[in-house]
Enzyme design. Sequence first.
Site, short mmCIF file in Angstrom:
data_model
loop_
_atom_site.label_atom_id
_atom_site.label_comp_id
_atom_site.label_asym_id
_atom_site.label_seq_id
_atom_site.Cartn_x
_atom_site.Cartn_y
_atom_site.Cartn_z
N MET A 106 -53.38 -38.23 14.47
CA MET A 106 -54.73 -37.73 14.68
C MET A 106 -55.52 -37.83 13.37
O MET A 106 -56.36 -38.70 13.23
CB MET A 106 -54.64 -36.29 15.20
CG MET A 106 -55.96 -35.72 15.68
SD MET A 106 -55.66 -34.19 16.61
CE MET A 106 -57.35 -33.54 16.61
N ASP A 107 -55.21 -36.97 12.41
CA ASP A 107 -55.94 -36.99 11.13
C ASP A 107 -55.60 -38.26 10.35
O ASP A 107 -54.44 -38.58 10.14
CB ASP A 107 -55.59 -35.77 10.30
CG ASP A 107 -55.90 -34.49 11.05
OD1 ASP A 107 -57.01 -34.38 11.58
OD2 ASP A 107 -55.00 -33.63 11.15
N GLY A 108 -56.64 -38.95 9.93
CA GLY A 108 -56.44 -40.18 9.18
C GLY A 108 -56.24 -41.40 10.05
O GLY A 108 -56.07 -42.50 9.54
N LYS B 130 -58.44 -28.45 16.94
CA LYS B 130 -57.89 -29.78 17.21
C LYS B 130 -57.94 -30.08 18.71
O LYS B 130 -58.27 -31.20 19.14
CB LYS B 130 -56.45 -29.88 16.70
CG LYS B 130 -56.34 -30.17 15.20
CD LYS B 130 -54.90 -30.11 14.73
CE LYS B 130 -54.77 -30.54 13.27
NZ LYS B 130 -54.41 -31.94 13.10
#
Lengths: 166, 166
Positions: free
Chosen positions: A1-3, A92
């Site tokens: 998810m992140d990045g 999130k």
Amino acid sequence: MDGVIADHLNKHLTLYNRDYEDQLTFADLQGKKLREMAKCGIAVQKYYQDPTFFRDLVVMEGSQSVVKQLQENYEIFIATAAMEFPLSFQAKYEWLTEHFDSIPKSNIVFCGDKGILHADYLIDDNSYNFKNFKGKGILFTSPHNVYETEYARVNNWQEVAAMFLG
Amino acid sequence: MDGVIADHLNKHLTLYNRDYEDQLTFADLQGKKLREMAKCGIAVQKYYQDPTFFRDLVVMEGSQSVVKQLQENYEIFIATAAMEFPLSFQAKYEWLTEHFDSIPKSNIVFCGDKGILHADYLIDDNSYNFKNFKGKGILFTSPHNVYETEYARVNNWQEVAAMFLG
């Protein structure tokens, strides 16, 4: 998810530079994590403890349309190492349902060790997530990982599309 | 988690009987889900939308000590289908860290489709979770599943211990 689908680094860097009167850029982060370059060191992770930090991240360019195309041929799950930042769960989840509504809720995974995932491929910016993963790890380029050579690499979502749909 | 290490059914039944002036017992739920027997039908699921519902559930008898014993020989993950009830994330996480502090945070998984889990065994009270799971499903007895015969069954945590440590 992140990045990978969510751009957390831009926001993290902006907040850090503002609060610590610094001028770090993506160029300064080649091969480095922000916590290695920040004046405050590991304390820079504190931004992740803010329950709202992950709610308004910018969507990584091309990720939405490529994910939708991939879904025509693959079963796609979104996995995120949320257990490190339990206050982030709600943000999130809301971010995902807002920006990736083509992903059914049943295909969202909040986990820690990504070795628990049963999948053929894992696209991730952190290569340590490939250590226990039994499928093929594909490194999504982020400043901190640019010098890593051990894994297949994609630099952006166009390259993901080329790899899986090309 | 629910119905295996956390006793959600007792609380659910108690709240339902109080609010709907009913006297359903575990005996009435043999082979049935509460939503099939409740006067209000599927609306009985509304209790799961309360962010606090999962916070004070009673720990299933024997689960803490057997999980600790299992950890000496196995890598144990706790997985829960939390995506159906996103408001439950925080309570479930807090409950787990309170009652199962031997489980590292990295081994907690909030998911939907449990087919994403890469594990040798899955102990679960809902047999539909075994459908996409590639390991061996082990049905943990709950009133609703007592007539199911398709899977290996454990009636309690003593039987889990006997199966894996016996």
